[in-house]
Design an enzyme around this catalytic site. Structure first.
Site, mmCIF file in Angstrom:
data_model
loop_
_atom_site.group_PDB
_atom_site.id
_atom_site.type_symbol
_atom_site.label_atom_id
_atom_site.label_comp_id
_atom_site.label_asym_id
_atom_site.label_seq_id
_atom_site.Cartn_x
_atom_site.Cartn_y
_atom_site.Cartn_z
ATOM 1 N N ARG A 181 0.760 -1.052 0.131
ATOM 2 C CA ARG A 181 -0.007 -0.021 -0.015
ATOM 3 C C ARG A 181 0.751 1.218 0.093
ATOM 4 O O ARG A 181 0.642 2.258 -0.826
ATOM 5 C CB ARG A 181 -0.867 0.084 1.248
ATOM 6 C CG ARG A 181 -1.841 -0.914 1.062
ATOM 7 C CD ARG A 181 -3.192 -0.757 2.319
ATOM 8 N NE ARG A 181 -3.602 0.371 2.194
ATOM 9 C CZ ARG A 181 -4.290 1.068 3.151
ATOM 10 N NH1 ARG A 181 -4.202 0.614 4.652
ATOM 11 N NH2 ARG A 181 -4.952 2.062 3.143
ATOM 12 N N CYS A 240 -0.716 6.612 9.106
ATOM 13 C CA CYS A 240 -1.138 5.198 8.520
ATOM 14 C C CYS A 240 -1.895 5.509 7.419
ATOM 15 O O CYS A 240 -1.985 6.611 6.741
ATOM 16 C CB CYS A 240 -1.481 4.248 9.406
ATOM 17 S SG CYS A 240 -2.766 4.673 10.598
#
Length: 281
Positions: A181, A240
């Site tokens: 990601r 995050c």
């Protein structure tokens, strides 16, 4: 009597305090793809006396479409919610989830944000608890409400500060998401893949050993220092996808004795809500 501030407690430590009115265990289990799964799992079996905190309802504020998937709650509202769970100024709070600590760490950080000083995460979570042969129960406790006083104890970093930092380089941004990601691959949670320019990647699961518990403090310290180089903890900001697993990296640094880093709570999901903000891949 509760111990001083801690970062982690073992299943054995927590088991020795079952029934201790000064200790409150908080079940933080959650599934990002199935938001009701955590509460259903809690109803099916939880630590004796544990209360439940829902990531979306209790540990996050309202979404506006511009502030990320798990925006910070209003501090006074959060303190009132936690007070209704039986958490007061002198309560030793132990947060747990299925095991990795990704959701428990969010409550751990939020309590520190409110200035609460007696708190820890159950190392290994429910998995470690069951592996040690400790019991579960299904009864939902009805704790007496308490007044949890709060103060703004930790600063947070805004999207504007992160944008300014791309050129200024005043702090090092650390992204806790999985490496794919971070690279912009396999993005399923947010509409844009990639990462914030200048960020480095430390997947939160790298803080854990093969048994699902946190690595030893010395090993964590060596790994974090290797990543950060000569950056002091105070010059580190964590992010995050939505300000949840970033708290795991904050906890790991605390375990390692590297205190003082900060959180960009809006994280990637807030960042990409404005198409004018730059993206790296």
């Amino acid at each position: 009597m509760a111990p001083p501030v801690a970062s982690l407690v073992s299943a054995a430590d927590l088991a020795s305090h079952l029934g201790d009115a000064a200790w409150v265990a908080v079940d933080c289990r959650h599934d990002l793809a199935k938001p009701d799964a955590g509460e259903a799992a809690y109803a099916a079996g939880h630590l004796p006396g544990a209360v439940f905190a829902h990531l979306d309802r209790d540990l996050s504020g309202p979404m506006t479409g511009r502030n990320g998937r798990h925006p910070l709650p209003d501090a006074a509202t959060l303190a009132a919610r936690l007070g209704r769970l039986g958490i007061g100024p002198d309560t030793m709070v132990v947060a747990y989830d299925d095991g990795p600590g990704m959701f428990a760490a969010r409550l751990w950080w939020l309590l520190r944000w409110l200035g609460h000083e007696r708190l820890a995460v159950l190392d290994g979570g429910l998995t470690a608890w069951k592996a040690a042969g400790h019991p579960l129960e299904t009864a939902r406790p009805q704790p007496a409400a308490k007044v949890l006083s709060w103060k703004a104890a930790l600063g947070v970093v805004s999207a504007g500060e992160v944008l300014e930092n791309i050129e200024r380089r005043g702090f090092q941004l650390v992204d806790a998401r999985a490496p794919d990601r971070f690279r912009g691959e396999n993005e399923t949670l947010d509409p844009v893949g990639g990462h914030i320019p200048g960020a480095v990647n430390r997947f939160f699961r790298d803080n854990l050993g093969p048994d699902g518990r946190f690595k030893a403090a010395a090993q964590l310290r060596d790994e974090w220092l290797a990543l950060l180089g000569d950056r002091s903890p105070g010059a580190v900001v964590h992010q995050c996808g939505s300000g949840v697993t970033a708290c795991h990296n904050l906890l790991a640094m605390e375990v390692a004795g590297l205190s003082g880093s900060r959180l960009y709570a809006g994280s990637w999901s807030e960042w990409v809500s404005d198409p004018a903000r730059p993206v790296a891949r």
